[in-house]
Design an enzyme around this catalytic site. Structure first.
Site, PDB file in Angstrom:
ATOM      1  CD1 TRP A 131      -2.848   1.389   0.534  1.00 24.34           C
ATOM      2  CD2 TRP A 131      -1.915   2.005   2.478  1.00 24.34           C
ATOM      3  NE1 TRP A 131      -3.550   2.471   1.019  1.00 24.34           N
ATOM      4  CE2 TRP A 131      -2.998   2.865   2.199  1.00 24.34           C
ATOM      5  CE3 TRP A 131      -1.176   2.200   3.642  1.00 24.34           C
ATOM      6  CZ2 TRP A 131      -3.358   3.907   3.053  1.00 24.34           C
ATOM      7  CZ3 TRP A 131      -1.540   3.226   4.496  1.00 24.34           C
ATOM      8  CH2 TRP A 131      -2.623   4.073   4.194  1.00 24.34           C
ATOM      9  CG  ASP A 213      -1.206  -1.749   7.517  1.00 26.95           C
ATOM     10  OD1 ASP A 213      -2.283  -1.644   8.119  1.00 26.95           O
ATOM     11  OD2 ASP A 213      -0.957  -1.135   6.461  1.00 26.95           O
ATOM     12  CE  LYS A 249      -9.592  -0.220   3.825  1.00 27.74           C
ATOM     13  NZ  LYS A 249      -9.034   0.223   2.618  1.00 27.74           N
TER      14      LYS A 249
END
Ligand code: PLP
Length: 402
Positions: A131, A213, A249
């Site tokens: 990312w 993460d 999310k």
């Protein structure tokens, strides 16, 4: 004063959406979007979130006072329990702190700032690819050595584990190493248990600082515990490390900027020290975190009935993603599209790293009005039962053409 400022390059995902919005083609599809979509191609406000929001709207005991600098206590503890498990030694021994942040991004930023200012880190390694914001965040915190370790074996569409170990072995000792907890973005492939053990050994030997993460807990397996296993493994090994948690999310709270930075320490004394300095970082960055998303998450996670309902929602999202993987795979197989496509069903999480090359991506965009990242990443839930046929045929045509 401002006239000489150079225009910054566009941010790819946001730019794609802008291009998509301007396109008038009736069959246009945006596979670049980084958010969940229903089979109707719509954003999904989770029903349990709607329920809690309706209650919040009429609850006269709530107000808009500032939250504590470290964030909402109920939210932070619930987030840690979700991540580590209720009976985690780190929680039982009172040696883990949670600091509320502006989404997962804010949590990564806090970690980067803290490691630079308080611990003197100047080097960060993240996977290639990753990312993209990992790099940007650490660079803008002043890290002078921001690098990527090999991660993706494009030929075999799997982890280049030897490359990864070689690169990490060569990294300076005082390095922050980022791993994705589950659903690696963009590849959808995470280390196996055995590989994780080897990574753990290396991290221990080289005394790296780990930042896991965790932006998609629940999306890989539909099971929240299972998706927390990477983090729980490092806790079991007694590591001191960071985990950035995002609720964007798994709660569908993208624009509420709801995140948490978990800091796992060796003991309670260290935890108190870290917390006090972390509050200084928050105070000088955004002063204190927003309420709305955190209250929703805390209300759901701390209520057994809502929690059960939410787990079902997470499963619904993860199952839909799996179904789209299966459908795309079967469709490409039945079309006889050149190449191997098993990775579509093997990869985990919202994204698939399709292996489509830049020329093929270009054909999809220009000829078929299908928008996706240049690196071939697609969001599986941007596919629907209605656009599947169109997209699969277009992929088939693009792959056959070049
Ligand atoms: N980390 C990864 C791997 C992501 O994919 C994302 C979002 O796309 C984030 C962090 C940031 O999450 P948030 O939107 O909560 O800041």
């Amino acid at each position: 004063v401002f006239g000489g400022i150079e225009i910054a390059p566009p941010i790819e995902v946001f730019n794609l959406t802008a291009q998509y919005n301007e396109d008038n083609h009736p069959q246009k599809v945006n596979l670049g979007v980084g958010a969940y979509r229903t089979d109707e191609g719509k954003p999904w406000v989770l029903p349990v979130v709607r329920t809690v929001e309706a209650q919040m709207a009429t609850d006269v005991t709530l107000n808009h006072e500032y939250l504590p600098v470290a964030g909402m206590p109920d939210f932070r503890l619930a987030a840690l329990r979700l991540l580590l498990g209720e009976d985690s030694p780190a929680i039982v021994e009172n040696r883990v702190e949670g600091v509320q942040a502006i989404g997962g991004t804010g949590a990564i930023r806090l970690c980067a700032d803290f490691c630079k200012k308080m611990l003197g880190y100047d080097s960060m390694y993240t996977s290639s690819p990753t990312w993209g914001n990992h790099l940007g965040i650490f660079k803008s915190c002043g890290y002078s050595n921001v690098k990527q370790y090999r991660y993706w074996d494009a030929q075999n569409r799997t982890i280049d584990f030897n490359g990864m170990m070689e690169d990490l072995n060569a990294a300076p000792e005082k390095t922050v190493v980022i791993l994705h907890g589950c659903c690696h973005n963009p590849t959808g492939v995470n280390p196996t248990e055995e590989q994780l053990k080897e990574i753990g050994d290396l991290v221990e030997r080289k005394k790296f600082m780990l930042l896991v993460d965790e932006a998609y807990q629940g999306f890989a397996s539909g099971n929240l515990e299972q998706d927390g296993n990477t983090v729980r493994y490092f806790v079991k090994r007694g590591f001191e490390f960071f985990v950035s948690q995002s609720f964007s999310k798994n709660f569908g709270l993208y624009n509420e900027r709801t995140g948490n930075l978990a800091i796992i320490c060796a003991n309670k004394d260290a935890k108190l020290r870290v917390k006090s300095q972390m509050e200084m970082v928050v105070r000088t960055t955004w002063s204190n975190s927003p309420n709305h998303g955190a209250r929703i998450v805390a209300s759901v996670l701390n209520n057994p009935a809502y929690y059960a309902e939410w787990k079902e929602h997470v499963k619904t999202m993860s199952d839909r993603i799996k179904m789209m993987r299966e459908m795309l795979f079967q469709k490409l197989k039945s079309l006889g599209t050149p190449g191997k496509w098993d990775h579509i069903i093997e990869q985990k999480g919202m994204f698939s790293f399709t292996g489509l090359n830049p020329a093929q991506v270009d054909i999809l965009m220009k000829k078929y009005h299908i928008y996706l990242l240049k690196n071939g990443r697609i969001n599986m839930c941007a596919l629907t039962t209605s656009n599947m046929e169109y997209v699969a045929n277009a992929i088939h045509a693009a792959v056959t053409e070049c």
